[in-house]
Design a protein around this motif. Structure first.
Motif, PDB file in Angstrom:
ATOM      1  N   LYS A 105       0.533  -1.178   0.153  1.00 19.35           N
ATOM      2  CA  LYS A 105      -0.065  -0.171  -0.136  1.00 19.35           C
ATOM      3  C   LYS A 105       1.083   0.792  -0.159  1.00 19.35           C
ATOM      4  O   LYS A 105       1.399   1.497   0.999  1.00 19.35           O
ATOM      5  CB  LYS A 105      -1.026  -0.221   0.844  1.00 19.35           C
ATOM      6  CG  LYS A 105      -2.139   0.965   1.464  1.00 19.35           C
ATOM      7  CD  LYS A 105      -2.500   1.428   0.558  1.00 19.35           C
ATOM      8  CE  LYS A 105      -3.846   2.043   0.302  1.00 19.35           C
ATOM      9  NZ  LYS A 105      -4.138   2.370   1.616  1.00 19.35           N
ATOM     10  N   PRO A 106       0.885   1.764  -0.897  1.00 18.58           N
ATOM     11  CA  PRO A 106       1.513   3.147  -0.974  1.00 18.58           C
ATOM     12  C   PRO A 106       0.807   4.818   0.293  1.00 18.58           C
ATOM     13  O   PRO A 106       0.203   3.969   0.730  1.00 18.58           O
ATOM     14  CB  PRO A 106       1.146   4.004  -2.179  1.00 18.58           C
ATOM     15  CG  PRO A 106      -0.053   3.014  -2.461  1.00 18.58           C
ATOM     16  CD  PRO A 106       0.038   1.861  -1.936  1.00 18.58           C
ATOM     17  N   GLY A 107       2.153   5.536   0.059  1.00 18.85           N
ATOM     18  CA  GLY A 107       2.416   6.493   1.119  1.00 18.85           C
ATOM     19  C   GLY A 107       2.401   7.383   0.620  1.00 18.85           C
ATOM     20  O   GLY A 107       3.363   7.753   0.306  1.00 18.85           O
ATOM     21  N   ALA A 108       1.875   8.482   1.112  1.00 22.13           N
ATOM     22  CA  ALA A 108       2.074  10.450   0.811  1.00 22.13           C
ATOM     23  C   ALA A 108       3.212  11.170   2.082  1.00 22.13           C
ATOM     24  O   ALA A 108       2.389  10.331   2.758  1.00 22.13           O
ATOM     25  CB  ALA A 108       1.431  10.628   0.333  1.00 22.13           C
ATOM     26  N   ILE A 109       4.013  11.064   1.836  1.00 20.00           N
ATOM     27  CA  ILE A 109       4.765  12.752   2.502  1.00 20.00           C
ATOM     28  C   ILE A 109       4.131  13.627   2.215  1.00 20.00           C
ATOM     29  O   ILE A 109       4.411  14.389   0.868  1.00 20.00           O
ATOM     30  CB  ILE A 109       6.363  12.344   1.824  1.00 20.00           C
ATOM     31  CG1 ILE A 109       6.739  11.328   2.752  1.00 20.00           C
ATOM     32  CG2 ILE A 109       6.835  13.677   3.723  1.00 20.00           C
ATOM     33  CD1 ILE A 109       6.811  10.452   3.917  1.00 20.00           C
ATOM     34  N   LEU A 110       3.918  14.456   3.202  1.00 16.68           N
ATOM     35  CA  LEU A 110       3.061  15.511   2.566  1.00 16.68           C
ATOM     36  C   LEU A 110       4.385  17.059   3.956  1.00 16.68           C
ATOM     37  O   LEU A 110       4.315  16.591   4.867  1.00 16.68           O
ATOM     38  CB  LEU A 110       1.604  16.187   2.988  1.00 16.68           C
ATOM     39  CG  LEU A 110       0.549  14.892   3.204  1.00 16.68           C
ATOM     40  CD1 LEU A 110      -0.593  15.229   2.989  1.00 16.68           C
ATOM     41  CD2 LEU A 110       0.480  15.085   1.053  1.00 16.68           C
ATOM     42  N   LYS A 111       4.000  17.924   3.142  1.00 14.22           N
ATOM     43  CA  LYS A 111       4.155  19.750   4.011  1.00 14.22           C
ATOM     44  C   LYS A 111       3.019  20.487   4.191  1.00 14.22           C
ATOM     45  O   LYS A 111       2.521  21.206   3.203  1.00 14.22           O
ATOM     46  CB  LYS A 111       5.594  19.814   3.526  1.00 14.22           C
ATOM     47  CG  LYS A 111       5.801  20.600   4.089  1.00 14.22           C
ATOM     48  CD  LYS A 111       8.413  21.512   3.886  1.00 14.22           C
ATOM     49  CE  LYS A 111       8.523  22.576   4.648  1.00 14.22           C
ATOM     50  NZ  LYS A 111       9.476  22.569   3.360  1.00 14.22           N
ATOM     51  N   ALA A 112       3.227  20.735   5.242  1.00 19.16           N
ATOM     52  CA  ALA A 112       1.958  21.784   5.817  1.00 19.16           C
ATOM     53  C   ALA A 112       2.773  23.093   5.077  1.00 19.16           C
ATOM     54  O   ALA A 112       4.359  23.488   5.624  1.00 19.16           O
ATOM     55  CB  ALA A 112       2.221  22.392   6.980  1.00 19.16           C
ATOM     56  N   THR A 113       2.274  23.928   3.971  1.00 22.27           N
ATOM     57  CA  THR A 113       2.961  25.554   3.653  1.00 22.27           C
ATOM     58  C   THR A 113       1.837  26.198   2.851  1.00 22.27           C
ATOM     59  O   THR A 113       0.233  25.704   2.421  1.00 22.27           O
ATOM     60  CB  THR A 113       3.142  25.116   1.838  1.00 22.27           C
ATOM     61  OG1 THR A 113       4.331  23.439   2.930  1.00 22.27           O
ATOM     62  CG2 THR A 113       4.162  25.863   1.780  1.00 22.27           C
ATOM     63  N   GLY A 114       1.446  27.500   3.963  1.00 23.43           N
ATOM     64  CA  GLY A 114       0.666  28.463   3.639  1.00 23.43           C
ATOM     65  C   GLY A 114      -1.090  27.740   3.127  1.00 23.43           C
ATOM     66  O   GLY A 114      -2.023  28.384   2.757  1.00 23.43           O
ATOM     67  N   GLY A 115      -0.467  27.017   4.691  1.00 22.34           N
ATOM     68  CA  GLY A 115      -2.205  27.116   5.106  1.00 22.34           C
ATOM     69  C   GLY A 115      -2.655  25.806   4.609  1.00 22.34           C
ATOM     70  O   GLY A 115      -4.355  25.424   4.933  1.00 22.34           O
TER      71      GLY A 115
END
Length: 386
Positions: free
Chosen positions: A362-372
């Motif tokens: 199962k794939p997963g995504a790395i996310l980053k908080a930027t600009g709300g």
């Protein structure tokens, strides 16, 4: 909402089949969702997406020449409510399969009921390995499945990212003592950090706590340069907000306890630069079709895209299993789910790992908080290493 009747206020929702010229005896599928209380934003999106899936299958003629009926109970995020709801789904409603919930502790509570009744259950965001595999025997729980990846994978990725991508040398971990999801994720973050030779320390709290400055102050004084958050979004948001109030800005990273609501709790400025591991990116073009259908049906865009997709795709798996089995009976549906290979659902190709009853790779995504908002950085597969 215009489609919700009085029965929902009593904790039960039954999706009607008006206008479908199908057999009188519907195939009943249950759903366990937190519709009120903490986590209700997740449960409401899962329920609505499951309702949409049922509406679509009935418009296509149903399953095995019969209509499909969704029976959804509000479990309020509580194991005791889920146990009662599960018993009612089986005894009173005669469901043949169940979707939900998104809490590991709840799945562990309902597992024995599902097995005794031989009714398969597919969890959404319940990521503790014990949900599908008995840790004492090492054997699969025959009627328990999930659509999410597991905590060992989440823990490995969170520790790896903070240590190897962010350069953490002292890793603090904050988690909810007594919560199955949080304890499991904490265990695997620590295991991976130890494997990489990075010193780490754990600070705990109890569910319901809202003050975390004591733990954060100790972690800062210890010298932590990164913090793994192994709890749910409300507490994660409060931790990030209170760290900012202390003037401390380490690298923060959390798992799939994330919710867009965390921005309101933590504050947009304080969320800036935090990292999140999530089962998918809402920017994935594969999701556009479902998001569009959801908006058309309900007059609003889904804010919890993950739970929307999970609720819809869990129903797709159950539909596929009923058609494959050729009969709407729990044991046959269970066998069909367990033997599913290469089923294309909205966000991935679903093959069930027979040794764990988890989705394979199962794939997963790395996310980053930027600009709300959170933006996609990269996709991880379970085999991925740095």
């Amino acid at each position: 909402m215009r489609f919700l009747g009085k029965s929902l206020l009593a904790g039960l929702l039954i999706l009607g089949i008006a206008g479908c010229a199908l057999a009188d005896e519907p195939i009943k599928i249950g759903y366990l969702a937190t519709l009120t209380g903490e986590g209700s934003t997740w449960g409401q999106h899962e329920r609505d997406a499951a309702m949409l899936a049922v509406k679509e299958i009935n418009e296509k003629g149903g399953l095995l020449g019969r209509s499909v009926e969704l029976v959804c109970y509000d479990i309020r995020g509580r194991p005791e409510d889920a146990v009662n709801a599960m018993r009612r789904l089986i005894t009173d409603d005669k469901v043949v399969a169940v979707g939900g919930s998104n809490f590991s502790g709840i799945q562990l509570a309902i597992g024995p009921i599902a097995e005794n009744a031989q009714v398969p259950v597919i969890a959404s965001s319940a990521t503790n390995p014990a949900v599908t595999v008995d840790p004492d025997t090492g054997k699969v729980r025959p009627y328990m499945f999930r659509i999410a990846y597991t905590d060992p994978y989440q823990g490995m990725v969170i520790a790896d990212y903070l240590i190897k991508r962010c350069g953490a040398r002292l890793l603090a971990i904050l988690g909810d003592v007594g919560d199955a999801y949080s304890e499991g994720l904490t265990e695997f973050v620590r295991a991976r950090a130890n494997e990489l030779g990075v010193e780490n320390r754990f600070w705990g709290f109890r569910s319901g706590d809202v003050e975390f400055k004591a733990q954060l102050t100790e972690a800062r004084e210890w010298g932590a340069d990164a913090v793994a958050l192994t709890m749910l979004y409300k507490e994660m948001g409060l931790v990030i907000k209170q760290a900012a109030e202390l003037g401390w800005k380490p690298f923060f990273m959390g798992g799939d306890g994330y919710s867009p609501n965390i921005f309101e709790i933590a504050g947009e400025e304080n969320m800036e630069g935090t990292f999140w591991l999530y089962p998918m990116s809402q920017d994935d073009p594969k999701l556009a079709g479902l998001i569009g259908k959801f908006e058309s049906e309900y007059g609003r865009k889904p804010t919890e895209v993950l739970n929307t997709v999970f609720g819809y795709d869990i129903l797709q798996m159950i539909f596929h299993a009923i058609e494959t089995a050729g009969k709407a009976e729990g044991p046959a549906i269970r066998d069909a789910i367990a033997n599913t290979e290469n089923l294309q659902v909205t966000h991935f190709v679903w093959t069930v790992d027979k040794e764990t009853q988890n989705p394979l790779n199962k794939p997963g995504a790395i996310l980053k908080a930027t600009g709300g908002n959170v933006v996609y950085l990269e996709t991880w597969e379970p085999q991925s290493t740095f």
